[in-house]
Design an enzyme around this catalytic site. Sequence first.
Site, PDB file in Angstrom:
ATOM      1  N   LYS A 207     -92.818 143.509 -38.310  1.00 14.08           N
ATOM      2  CA  LYS A 207     -93.073 142.331 -39.120  1.00 14.08           C
ATOM      3  C   LYS A 207     -92.980 140.956 -37.697  1.00 14.08           C
ATOM      4  CE  LYS A 207     -94.308 139.120 -41.703  1.00 14.08           C
ATOM      5  NZ  LYS A 207     -95.394 138.598 -42.140  1.00 14.08           N
ATOM      6  N   PHE A 252    -106.678 133.467 -33.576  1.00 15.06           N
ATOM      7  CA  PHE A 252    -105.625 132.926 -32.980  1.00 15.06           C
ATOM      8  C   PHE A 252    -105.827 132.283 -31.500  1.00 15.06           C
ATOM      9  CE2 PHE A 252    -104.184 134.727 -36.669  1.00 15.06           C
ATOM     10  CZ  PHE A 252    -103.200 134.183 -37.129  1.00 15.06           C
ATOM     11  N   CYS A 263     -93.775 130.862 -41.822  1.00 11.60           N
ATOM     12  CA  CYS A 263     -93.254 132.043 -41.437  1.00 11.60           C
ATOM     13  C   CYS A 263     -92.846 131.947 -39.851  1.00 11.60           C
ATOM     14  CB  CYS A 263     -94.285 133.086 -41.563  1.00 11.60           C
ATOM     15  SG  CYS A 263     -94.300 133.534 -43.521  1.00 11.60           S
ATOM     16  N   LYS A 266     -89.759 130.087 -38.196  1.00  9.93           N
ATOM     17  CA  LYS A 266     -88.399 130.703 -38.543  1.00  9.93           C
ATOM     18  C   LYS A 266     -88.431 132.361 -38.076  1.00  9.93           C
ATOM     19  CE  LYS A 266     -89.232 132.603 -43.252  1.00  9.93           C
ATOM     20  NZ  LYS A 266     -89.321 134.159 -43.027  1.00  9.93           N
TER      21      LYS A 266
HETATM   22  P1  NAI Z   1     -90.923 131.157 -51.722  1.00  9.92           P
HETATM   23  O1  NAI Z   1     -89.551 130.131 -51.400  1.00  9.92           O
HETATM   24  O2  NAI Z   1     -92.171 130.734 -51.853  1.00  9.92           O
HETATM   25  O3  NAI Z   1     -90.462 132.012 -52.873  1.00  9.92           O
HETATM   26  C1  NAI Z   1     -89.275 132.542 -53.097  1.00  9.92           C
HETATM   27  C2  NAI Z   1     -88.870 132.552 -54.632  1.00  9.92           C
HETATM   28  O4  NAI Z   1     -87.611 133.356 -54.870  1.00  9.92           O
HETATM   29  C3  NAI Z   1     -88.411 131.285 -55.177  1.00  9.92           C
HETATM   30  O5  NAI Z   1     -89.499 130.759 -56.354  1.00  9.92           O
HETATM   31  C4  NAI Z   1     -87.090 131.414 -55.735  1.00  9.92           C
HETATM   32  O6  NAI Z   1     -86.618 130.577 -56.859  1.00  9.92           O
HETATM   33  C5  NAI Z   1     -86.938 133.014 -55.933  1.00  9.92           C
HETATM   34  N1  NAI Z   1     -85.644 133.470 -55.736  1.00  9.92           N
HETATM   35  C6  NAI Z   1     -84.629 133.345 -54.788  1.00  9.92           C
HETATM   36  N2  NAI Z   1     -83.814 134.205 -55.155  1.00  9.92           N
HETATM   37  C7  NAI Z   1     -83.669 134.650 -56.446  1.00  9.92           C
HETATM   38  C8  NAI Z   1     -83.135 135.603 -57.275  1.00  9.92           C
HETATM   39  N3  NAI Z   1     -81.965 135.921 -56.910  1.00  9.92           N
HETATM   40  N4  NAI Z   1     -83.861 136.111 -58.267  1.00  9.92           N
HETATM   41  C9  NAI Z   1     -84.849 135.635 -58.842  1.00  9.92           C
HETATM   42  N5  NAI Z   1     -85.676 134.763 -57.983  1.00  9.92           N
HETATM   43  C10 NAI Z   1     -85.069 134.334 -56.757  1.00  9.92           C
HETATM   44  O7  NAI Z   1     -90.892 132.229 -50.570  1.00  9.92           O
HETATM   45  P2  NAI Z   1     -92.039 132.949 -50.003  1.00  9.92           P
HETATM   46  O8  NAI Z   1     -92.891 132.176 -49.121  1.00  9.92           O
HETATM   47  O9  NAI Z   1     -92.939 133.499 -51.110  1.00  9.92           O
HETATM   48  O10 NAI Z   1     -91.623 134.052 -49.078  1.00  9.92           O
HETATM   49  C11 NAI Z   1     -90.864 135.269 -49.252  1.00  9.92           C
HETATM   50  C12 NAI Z   1     -90.499 136.094 -48.168  1.00  9.92           C
HETATM   51  O11 NAI Z   1     -91.756 136.656 -47.874  1.00  9.92           O
HETATM   52  C13 NAI Z   1     -89.955 135.513 -46.999  1.00  9.92           C
HETATM   53  O12 NAI Z   1     -88.958 136.404 -46.483  1.00  9.92           O
HETATM   54  C14 NAI Z   1     -91.122 135.123 -45.927  1.00  9.92           C
HETATM   55  O13 NAI Z   1     -90.773 135.267 -44.694  1.00  9.92           O
HETATM   56  C15 NAI Z   1     -91.949 136.134 -46.396  1.00  9.92           C
HETATM   57  N6  NAI Z   1     -93.355 136.099 -46.187  1.00  9.92           N
HETATM   58  C16 NAI Z   1     -93.985 134.795 -46.424  1.00  9.92           C
HETATM   59  C17 NAI Z   1     -95.317 134.674 -46.320  1.00  9.92           C
HETATM   60  C18 NAI Z   1     -95.977 133.494 -46.740  1.00  9.92           C
HETATM   61  O14 NAI Z   1     -97.063 133.048 -46.371  1.00  9.92           O
HETATM   62  N7  NAI Z   1     -95.289 132.599 -47.596  1.00  9.92           N
HETATM   63  C19 NAI Z   1     -96.057 135.907 -45.751  1.00  9.92           C
HETATM   64  C20 NAI Z   1     -95.556 136.885 -45.390  1.00  9.92           C
HETATM   65  C21 NAI Z   1     -94.167 137.030 -45.576  1.00  9.92           C
END
Ligand code: NAI
EC number: 1.1.1.22
Length: 451
Positions: A207, A252, A263, A266
Amino acid sequence: MRIAVIGAGYVGLVSGACFSDFGFEVVIVDKDKSRIARLEAGKIPIYEPGLEDLVARNRDAGRLSFTASLPAAMKRADAVFIAVGTPTRRGDGFADLTYVYAAADEIARCLAGPCVVVCKSTVPIGTNREVLRRIKAIRPDAAVDVASNPEFLREGSAIEDFKRPDRVVVGAESEQARAVMQSLYRPLSLNETPILFTGLETAELIKYAANAFLATKITFINEVADLCERVGANVQEVARGIGLDRRIGPKFLHAGPGYGGSCFPKDTLALVSTARSAGAPIRIVEAVVDVNEARKRAMAERVLAALDGDLSGKTVAVLGLTFKPNTDDMREAPSLVIVPALQAAGARIRAHDPEGMAEAAKLLDDVEWCDGPYHAAEGSDAIVVITEWDAYRALDVVRLKRLMKGDAFFDLRNIYKTAEMADRGFRHFGIGIGQPGIAEKVAEPLKSVAV
Ligand code: NAI
């Protein structure tokens, strides 16, 4: 199969909704109770095309539900996905794993039967093994396995990406974990999606390596764009010329204001820190991080230079604030550097974004928020297009020009052609579009060396 997903963010919501669309029973849990209340009322807390319909369809079918209670979500779950945030840790660039480990500890306390804990969050090497160790420390008796399943979806086309990915990566080291993950992704076998089974560390690194590679590709073409401007070349044609080589590929290679988003910034930083601490620094990614940071500031300097080095008393219309189109995500958006830099140089900012203004208003001060591009253009000395939303692709530029005071158009996404804009009275500044004549100055010494 029953799945629990922890985290109702971009990744958790999309993955959960797509798994339920495949026919699995999915419960999405978030500790943010207001987020869950909104979801239960049928409101989607993020902007992602198609997600509202997908969620509604699967809720109506009884396969998808939301809760703030992890024990309820995990009842009879065969797999629990961790999809919580992994932001940059202050000070050292490593990923902050507070949320992931808190989720792991909560899972341990709720385990009822055999379960596979799947990390979908982007996590540094060693995290999945640590998640397993923590769960076993709390519940030594638990029949639990871990799997690393990094997510590659892109905001803006997340549903399509999840359902038709180029590949699925699964790090799993037990039969049970492999079998559960195989069943969960069986629906994708219809499209013959390759599913790569690897060890935990390999999946985790894939990743980071993928994101760092893509960030490098963007940064490479951005620096080529700078060179194009100096020597009178055209970066779009250079990109096409190199991208048609299948070893390089066309994606890209769009020069712009520098990458942003939740992403790439970080994940490149985290890879740099991990590699350094492992004694194998990846210097090319270190350079990418530095170059990209400097680039965002350079975009504001471009505007300043074209407006005689002084923005005091001038008005700049900014179109597009999110880090890319079709999302409301403002995390690490180039606009968050460009707008304050323009303000620091004295500019008054009028701005518009189709979906990102509510979020942007929390992060940017003293901006006049506008109803649309034409409203933003009123009385402006310059227009700066930062994000290439479809709504900005076919603007009535004659109308824009009439509404403006000045004539500068900074097109950081190369949507318009310089000559056509000149015909309509604009000074158009694209990215990487060298002006004829400039080559003479730069090329002359080179010619004499060659002779
Ligand atoms: P986000 O910040 O949109 O959502 C995370 C959610 O998790 C929040 O709603 C938060 O309240 C909840 N949360 C945190 N701790 C919790 C707990 N203990 N219990 C219940 N809920 C909890 O994050 P996002 O963007 O979805 O990213 C999540 C992961 O996926 C990260 O590691 C990111 O790097 C990865 N990722 C993100 C992508 C993107 O396009 N946003 C694409 C690929 C990977």
